[in-house]
Design an enzyme around this catalytic site. Structure first.
Site, PDB file in Angstrom:
ATOM      1  N   PRO A 119       0.887  -1.064  -0.018  1.00 14.60           N
ATOM      2  CA  PRO A 119       0.060   0.122   0.025  1.00 14.60           C
ATOM      3  C   PRO A 119       0.893   1.286   0.106  1.00 14.60           C
ATOM      4  O   PRO A 119       1.922   1.189   0.607  1.00 14.60           O
ATOM      5  CB  PRO A 119      -0.766  -0.056   1.412  1.00 14.60           C
ATOM      6  CG  PRO A 119      -0.868  -1.578   1.609  1.00 14.60           C
ATOM      7  CD  PRO A 119       0.500  -2.166   1.016  1.00 14.60           C
ATOM      8  N   CYS A 120       0.350   2.311  -0.794  1.00 21.05           N
ATOM      9  CA  CYS A 120       1.271   3.244  -1.197  1.00 21.05           C
ATOM     10  C   CYS A 120       1.078   4.445  -0.340  1.00 21.05           C
ATOM     11  O   CYS A 120       1.890   5.480   0.083  1.00 21.05           O
ATOM     12  CB  CYS A 120       0.934   3.854  -2.455  1.00 21.05           C
ATOM     13  SG  CYS A 120      -0.549   4.475  -2.841  1.00 21.05           S
TER      14      CYS A 120
END
Length: 411
Positions: A119-120
């Site tokens: 997840p960024c």
């Protein structure tokens, strides 16, 4: 080599990256994803691929037309394929069971490739700006360690790691250094580049850091990608065949096209042979927002200028903050490229206003999916909000396919 190349997709989301690799001839062994709605989307897409390969695609279309429900669709697919979508957060506690599921699916087959990106939010510049500690305490900063565990266990020839450009500067570049060191210690060489989806035929300006790695003994190098020159426009080519609807209108399931297909939709596989699509449904907006939309569209289409929230008539301003986020109402570029679609689109559509003033609304789920180059038969479970979030987090399919074709050549 006659067999298909096998891959594992980690932090798989709705499957944009995976779809591109499947198109390029790769075979998914497993998808690992913590979000249930995204997993349901992956299961539905798994059903699509299975039924299509077995000349039973009409049964998938029955689902899109609401003739059968989701459980009935999934029941048509071998259980092991549905179970290959693993709905778990990757952690020390879950890794043994995830490995066991994948090992059972693999049999004696080899894993050729691991793909995916953690997840960024922890690496994104926007996320760091909102957090007083700059996301330095966020445990998601260290999810790459689990990615490396998959490399050590399955020893694929190559891997593809995708993330936002913010990863380059997160913690002054230290996270990236840690990732590179961990991967090299696992026996891989790697390199990184910032690639833009627009250079893969996607009608969107979307930059992503793509790290590609390979076993050290293979002595490879980062591939060269040929940039595609864009000659298409969002309104004229990408949205043109979708029915014109207003705020709060549209259909969740089957929607007939209003026009024939065109070169862009055909060449990209967005329109792929059927005479209907789904999820062309828009949010219902209040009158205040709709008036702002009209002002924003008029300003953009006729003057080429973006709306500054602080310059609106006072009666329309409902937010106290008029100093920052003054571009919170933004029209999708009707010519050339759309701006980046992000997960915030699930909260409201103000940043993605449709450029046709007569429709006066934010874009639909299907239009957002098209900006991300998903094919029209791709169905996102299970609500409009969750669909928008999945689309905003995804890797554009055309970009993934372009990367996958190069990886296939290299392997």
């Amino acid at each position: 080599m006659n067999r298909k190349l096998n891959f594992i997709d980690l932090f798989a989301g709705a499957g944009g990256l995976s779809e591109g690799f499947i198109r390029a001839g790769f075979n998914p062994i497993a998808h690992v994803e913590m979000n249930k709605d995204a997993c349901d989307t992956l299961k539905t897409r798994t059903a699509y691929h299975f039924l299509k390969e077995n000349n039973r695609i009409k049964e998938y279309y029955d689902y899109l037309k609401d003739k059968i429900n989701r459980d009935e669709l999934w029941a048509k697919v071998p259980t092991h394929l549905i179970k290959s979508v693993i709905n778990k957060e990757i952690s020390p506690e879950t890794l043994p069971s995830i490995f066991e599921t994948i090992d059972n699916e693999l049999g004696k087959e080899k894993v050729d490739l691991v793909i995916g990106g953690p997840p960024c939010q922890a690496y994104s510049i926007a996320g760091r700006a909102r957090d007083p500690k700059g996301m330095t305490d966020d445990p998601r900063n260290h999810l790459y360690k689990y990615y490396v565990e998959f490399l050590e266990r399955y020893k694929p020839n190559m891997f593809v790691f995708e993330n936002v450009p913010g990863i380059l500067s997160a913690n002054n570049g230290q996270y990236l250094e840690l990732i590179f060191k961990a991967v090299k210690d696992a026996g891989y060489d790697l390199d990184k580049k910032v690639l833009n989806a627009k250079n893969f035929g996607v009608l969107q300006d979307r930059k992503r850091v793509i790290i590609i790695g390979w076993k050290q003994e293979l002595n490879l190098k980062y591939p060269d990608f040929q940039d595609k020159v864009n000659q298409y426009e969002v309104l004229k080519d990408l949205f043109s065949d979708l029915p014109k609807i207003k705020s709060g209108q549209g259909e969740w399931k089957s929607t007939k096209y209003s026009k024939k297909t065109n070169n862009y939709l055909e060449s990209t596989g967005i329109r792929n042979g059927i005479d209907f699509t789904t999820q062309h449904i828009s949010r219902k907006n209040n009158e205040n927002d709709l008036e702002i939309y009209r002002i924003a569209v008029d300003k953009w289409v006729n003057e080429g200028k973006r709306l500054n929230y602080a310059e609106l008539p006072e009666r329309l301003i409902k937010h106290n903050n008029t100093k920052s986020f003054t571009n919170r109402f933004q029209v999708v570029n009707h010519k050339d490229l759309a701006h980046t679609v992000v997960a915030h689109i699930c909260a409201d559509g103000h940043y993605y206003i449709h450029p046709d003033i007569n429709q006066n609304r934010s874009i639909t789920v299907r239009e957002a999916a098209r900006i991300q180059s998903f094919p029209d038969d791709y169905f996102f479970e299970s609500s409009r909000t969750t669909a928008f979030k999945q689309i905003g987090n995804a890797v554009p399919v055309l970009m993934a396919e372009g990367i996958a074709k190069k990886i296939k050549e290299m392997i």
